[in-house]
Scaffold this motif. Structure first.
Motif, mmCIF file in Angstrom:
data_model
loop_
_atom_site.group_PDB
_atom_site.id
_atom_site.type_symbol
_atom_site.label_atom_id
_atom_site.label_comp_id
_atom_site.label_asym_id
_atom_site.label_seq_id
_atom_site.Cartn_x
_atom_site.Cartn_y
_atom_site.Cartn_z
ATOM 1 N N LYS A 351 11.304 -11.757 -10.332
ATOM 2 C CA LYS A 351 11.120 -13.207 -10.196
ATOM 3 C C LYS A 351 9.712 -13.596 -10.630
ATOM 4 C CE LYS A 351 14.530 -13.753 -6.512
ATOM 5 N NZ LYS A 351 14.779 -14.164 -5.119
ATOM 6 N N GLY A 352 9.314 -13.051 -11.763
ATOM 7 C CA GLY A 352 8.018 -13.419 -12.307
ATOM 8 C C GLY A 352 6.835 -12.915 -11.513
ATOM 9 N N PHE A 353 7.015 -11.832 -10.762
ATOM 10 C CA PHE A 353 5.955 -11.218 -9.951
ATOM 11 C C PHE A 353 5.442 -12.166 -8.863
ATOM 12 C CE2 PHE A 353 5.989 -8.776 -13.834
ATOM 13 C CZ PHE A 353 5.822 -7.476 -13.397
ATOM 14 N N LEU A 354 6.314 -13.024 -8.381
ATOM 15 C CA LEU A 354 5.905 -13.896 -7.279
ATOM 16 C C LEU A 354 5.636 -13.057 -6.046
ATOM 17 C CD1 LEU A 354 8.371 -16.902 -7.645
ATOM 18 C CD2 LEU A 354 5.897 -16.921 -8.031
ATOM 19 N N PRO A 355 4.540 -13.342 -5.332
ATOM 20 C CA PRO A 355 4.246 -12.586 -4.112
ATOM 21 C C PRO A 355 5.384 -12.671 -3.114
ATOM 22 C CG PRO A 355 2.340 -13.859 -4.793
ATOM 23 C CD PRO A 355 3.477 -14.296 -5.664
ATOM 24 N N SER A 356 5.583 -11.586 -2.374
ATOM 25 C CA SER A 356 6.640 -11.500 -1.359
ATOM 26 C C SER A 356 5.970 -11.353 -0.003
ATOM 27 C CB SER A 356 7.536 -10.293 -1.647
ATOM 28 O OG SER A 356 8.552 -10.173 -0.680
ATOM 29 N N ILE A 357 6.394 -12.150 0.950
ATOM 30 C CA ILE A 357 5.783 -12.105 2.275
ATOM 31 C C ILE A 357 6.842 -11.782 3.315
ATOM 32 C CG2 ILE A 357 3.946 -13.710 1.654
ATOM 33 C CD1 ILE A 357 5.488 -15.912 3.067
ATOM 34 N N GLY A 358 6.410 -11.428 4.508
ATOM 35 C CA GLY A 358 7.325 -11.106 5.596
ATOM 36 C C GLY A 358 6.888 -9.851 6.333
ATOM 37 N N THR A 359 7.744 -9.401 7.243
ATOM 38 C CA THR A 359 7.444 -8.225 8.054
ATOM 39 C C THR A 359 7.920 -6.958 7.358
ATOM 40 O OG1 THR A 359 7.668 -9.535 10.067
ATOM 41 C CG2 THR A 359 7.800 -7.149 10.306
ATOM 42 N N LEU A 360 7.078 -5.941 7.354
ATOM 43 C CA LEU A 360 7.453 -4.652 6.774
ATOM 44 C C LEU A 360 8.283 -3.882 7.809
ATOM 45 C CD1 LEU A 360 4.040 -3.718 5.145
ATOM 46 C CD2 LEU A 360 6.155 -4.189 3.912
ATOM 47 N N GLU A 361 9.582 -4.117 7.786
ATOM 48 C CA GLU A 361 10.463 -3.428 8.732
ATOM 49 C C GLU A 361 10.601 -1.949 8.386
ATOM 50 O OE1 GLU A 361 14.146 -5.551 8.934
ATOM 51 O OE2 GLU A 361 13.158 -7.486 9.237
ATOM 52 N N LEU A 362 10.421 -1.631 7.103
ATOM 53 C CA LEU A 362 10.437 -0.244 6.636
ATOM 54 C C LEU A 362 9.273 -0.069 5.682
ATOM 55 C CD1 LEU A 362 11.950 2.523 6.379
ATOM 56 C CD2 LEU A 362 13.185 1.520 4.448
ATOM 57 N N PHE A 363 8.428 0.945 5.940
ATOM 58 C CA PHE A 363 7.287 1.208 5.069
ATOM 59 C C PHE A 363 7.020 2.705 5.045
ATOM 60 C CE2 PHE A 363 2.733 1.649 4.079
ATOM 61 C CZ PHE A 363 2.682 0.954 2.888
ATOM 62 N N GLN A 364 7.505 3.353 3.980
ATOM 63 C CA GLN A 364 7.371 4.800 3.855
ATOM 64 C C GLN A 364 6.821 5.153 2.480
ATOM 65 O OE1 GLN A 364 11.232 6.507 4.675
ATOM 66 N NE2 GLN A 364 11.257 5.785 6.790
ATOM 67 N N LEU A 365 5.697 5.880 2.476
ATOM 68 C CA LEU A 365 5.104 6.377 1.246
ATOM 69 C C LEU A 365 4.806 7.854 1.422
ATOM 70 C CD1 LEU A 365 2.623 3.481 0.353
ATOM 71 C CD2 LEU A 365 4.666 4.120 -0.902
ATOM 72 N N PRO A 366 5.148 8.687 0.431
ATOM 73 C CA PRO A 366 5.022 10.150 0.573
ATOM 74 C C PRO A 366 3.602 10.648 0.364
ATOM 75 C CG PRO A 366 5.940 9.613 -1.561
ATOM 76 C CD PRO A 366 5.746 8.306 -0.850
ATOM 77 N N ASP A 367 2.769 10.583 1.406
ATOM 78 C CA ASP A 367 1.387 11.013 1.243
ATOM 79 C C ASP A 367 1.237 12.537 1.197
ATOM 80 O OD1 ASP A 367 1.971 11.494 3.866
ATOM 81 O OD2 ASP A 367 0.430 10.193 4.698
ATOM 82 N N HIS A 368 2.338 13.271 1.392
ATOM 83 C CA HIS A 368 2.257 14.729 1.267
ATOM 84 C C HIS A 368 2.152 15.161 -0.195
ATOM 85 C CE1 HIS A 368 6.520 13.855 0.695
ATOM 86 N NE2 HIS A 368 6.642 15.025 0.089
ATOM 87 N N LEU A 369 2.517 14.276 -1.125
ATOM 88 C CA LEU A 369 2.445 14.614 -2.547
ATOM 89 C C LEU A 369 1.106 14.243 -3.166
ATOM 90 C CD1 LEU A 369 5.989 13.387 -3.694
ATOM 91 C CD2 LEU A 369 5.251 15.747 -3.323
ATOM 92 N N GLY A 370 0.417 13.308 -2.544
ATOM 93 C CA GLY A 370 -0.849 12.838 -3.087
ATOM 94 C C GLY A 370 -1.562 11.984 -2.056
ATOM 95 N N ARG A 371 -2.381 11.112 -2.525
ATOM 96 C CA ARG A 371 -3.207 10.276 -1.645
ATOM 97 C C ARG A 371 -2.653 8.861 -1.586
ATOM 98 N NH1 ARG A 371 -9.707 9.340 -2.759
ATOM 99 N NH2 ARG A 371 -9.945 7.348 -1.660
#
Length: 613
Positions: A351-371
């Motif tokens: 959608k044209g890179f419009l910012p998205s707001i709201g609550t992060l109900e799910l937030f997972q990033l694999p920091d075991h592979l990098g930083r």
């Protein structure tokens, strides 16, 4: 050594500074606005001080509140991070006048390099090559248009106080100049309080290459080699890497020597970055690289330099601010391996890179592979008040291909919901043939960005896994695709019915909605019920506000005839301007806003009726 440090910032950079300060045994104090009361940097600091309402101009940009918080908590020093007040010379001087340590360059250095026109003149005097252009005081639109014509199109309009891609417009023809100038000046005034611009020749095959420099109070200045930040969208960096692809040792030596001269010309102390623009039409050559600007602060992309040099730049900042010399001399610094960083934004590329707001109900990033450098966690509210970057994902490898592959894997394994992110876009960018080959210029996304922003869809494998999760085990045992005597599991996905075939007896009872994560994207699947179906959608002609913001300009009036793609409204939100355009040819049947109005998300601003004639 500093004993107690107040961080005059928020988000991932505040958390990043807290991490190093804690390792050095330094007590940390956070500041926060109303919107950030539960933010990660507030949780991580030893102490936190509330400094005002959510808008940055009423909290993070009020220097008096920052200094008062430092005094009230017994802080020795203030670290500004980047953005906000980090390059504000008056604030730096006020910190020093208050008897506090300023973790940054001298105010005089900030002043000297803070305005792009003055900085370019200074660099030319110091023997640093600069791009041709106009850098004068006269700002009359007609006069600037004449200068642009003399320079030759395409040209680049840049706010003299700008940074971060804001207040910058590429103009391809005289017909577009006045409108682009007005937009650039509005954005510059809103972001920096200064609407003056300069005009530069636009390099047709440009690469953005910058050099990390560091100075101390003992007269030492070193460089920590270069970074390549050429993959950009609308002049904002997307993926950065170090070292720069295709950089030979002769060119590196000349470039880094010029960066050191630039820093020495302003008696630079602390971490800084000298940004250059390179004409890459004939590969990288020292005689085709020009000074662009200096950022008198720590950069967003500093982690890639840390990864290839083994240096903690924040630790160096704190030691140098405490009066110590730079920990290493130039001959002790070297490049080891390759690093890449992707900026993960809360925005919707479809959608044209419009910012998205709201609550992060799910937030997972694999920091075991990098930083992973982030300032959010599951449950964080992504607000409309600040920059939408929610994390930096950093990968290290022995060579460029290994770093690229690891970074892609990290993004593919991410899962964020319901806030939209640019993760899939970043994965597509990393896989682009030109990026894989290390042949990237700043126009790549502008040319091929549409293919990178295609709306992803879950594969049959992902849908099958979802189907298996909602049917009885007796059905799972006999499952196979495209088999005779089948039953199906159907879902509602983005308003459309999708079906997966399952083999076996029995009936399945649809489960509640579920999330399916794949390739950096997340979808919500709602099991389809026969009596149900996709709900009704708003009319195509309804132009809704995509986020809370301020209406900067209204280009039409009720009753006007408009064509598809015509600009209707310009909205300012998250420190950027966003254009809302007509979805088809038609007539403005309803207009519900005026310039200067504050609007909420999904407010009906304009309604277009199709022209049936």
């Amino acid at each position: 050594m500093i004993q107690s440090l107040l961080i005059a910032n928020r988000g991932e950079i505040a958390c990043r500074i807290i991490r190093t300060a804690r390792e050095m045994g330094i007590r940390t104090i956070a500041v926060y606005s109303d919107a950030d009361a539960k933010a990660l940097h507030v949780r991580q600091a030893d102490e936190a001080v509330h400094i005002g309402p959510s808008p940055a101009r009423e909290s993070y940009l009020v220097g008096e509140k920052i200094i008062a918080a430092a005094k009230a908590t017994g802080a020795d020093a203030i670290h500004p991070g980047y953005g906000f007040l980090s390059e504000n010379a008056a604030f730096a001087q006020a910190v020093i006048d208050a008897g506090l340590i300023w973790v940054g360059p001298n105010p005089s250095s900030i002043t000297a390099m803070g305005l792009k026109d003055g900085a370019k003149k200074l660099m030319a005097e110091a023997g640093v090559p600069v791009t041709p252009g106009y850098m004068g005081e006269t700002q009359a639109p007609a006069f600037l248009a004449e200068r642009a014509a003399e320079i030759g199109y395409p040209v680049l309009i840049k706010a003299v106080a700008g940074g971060g891609g804001k207040g910058m417009r590429k103009v391809d023809s005289p017909a577009d100049f006045i409108d682009a100038l007005a937009s650039c000046q509005r954005e510059a005034a809103a972001s920096f309080g200064n609407d003056h611009v300069l005009i530069e020749k636009y390099i047709l095959t440009p690469r953005h290459i910058e050099v990390q420099v560091f100075g101390d109070t003992h007269g030492n200045v070193v460089h920590l080699f270069e970074r390549d930040c050429s993959l950009q969208r609308r002049h904002q960096k997307v993926i950065e890497e170090a070292p720069a692809p295709g950089m030979d040792e002769v060119t590196r030596e000349a470039l880094c020597a010029a960066a050191v001269r630039a820093a020495q010309a302003v008696d630079y102390v602390g971490a800084g970055t000298i940004e250059f623009i390179a004409d890459a039409s004939e590969d990288l050559r020292a005689d085709r690289i020009w000074f662009m600007e200096m950022n008198t602060r720590l950069q967003v992309e500093h982690p890639v330099t840390e990864e290839i040099t083994g240096v903690d730049l924040v630790e160096w900042q704190l030691r140098v601010a405490s009066g110590e010399p730079i920990p290493l001399q130039q001959e002790e610094l070297s490049i080891n391996g390759w690093a890449m960083e992707a900026r993960l934004y809360a925005e919707d590329p479809t959608k044209g890179f419009l910012p998205s707001i709201g609550t992060l109900e799910l937030f997972q990033l694999p920091d075991h592979l990098g930083r992973v450098d982030t300032g959010v966690y599951e449950g964080t509210e992504v607000s409309p008040f600040y920059d939408p970057m929610i994390a930096k994902v950093i990968a290290y490898g022995e060579d460029r291909e290994e770093a690229r592959a690891i970074l892609s894997e990290m993004l593919e394994d991410s899962a964020i919901w319901p806030v939209k992110t640019n993760s899939a876009f970043l994965i597509n960018a990393l896989a682009h043939p030109d990026f894989v080959a290390g042949s990237v210029d700043t126009g790549l996304i502008g040319r091929d960005g549409d293919a990178m922003t295609d709306e992803p869809a879950p594969t049959i494998g992902a849908l099958t896994n979802a189907a298996m999760a909602i049917v009885p085990r007796s059905l799972q045992a006999g499952f196979r695709l495209n088999a005779p005597d089948v039953r199906s599991a159907a879902f509602l996905l983005d308003g459309k019915r999708v079906e997966v075939e399952l083999h076996g007896p029995g009936t399945e009872e649809p489960a509640p909605a579920m999330l399916v994560a794949e390739g950096g994207s997340v979808w919500q699947l709602t099991p389809w019920r026969a009596e149900g179906g996709p709900g009704g959608a708003a009319g195509d002609g309804a132009i809704l506000s995509p986020m809370p913001g301020k209406v900067i300009a209204v280009e039409v009036a009720a009753g006007d005839t408009v064509s598809k793609g015509q600009k209707l409204i310009t909205l300012e939100a998250m420190k950027m301007e966003h254009s809302l355009t007509a979805p088809f040819d038609g007539v403005v049947a309803e207009l519900n806003t005026t310039p200067g109005a504050q609007v909420q998300v999904e407010a009906l601003l304009v309604r277009i009726e199709k022209d049936e004639a």
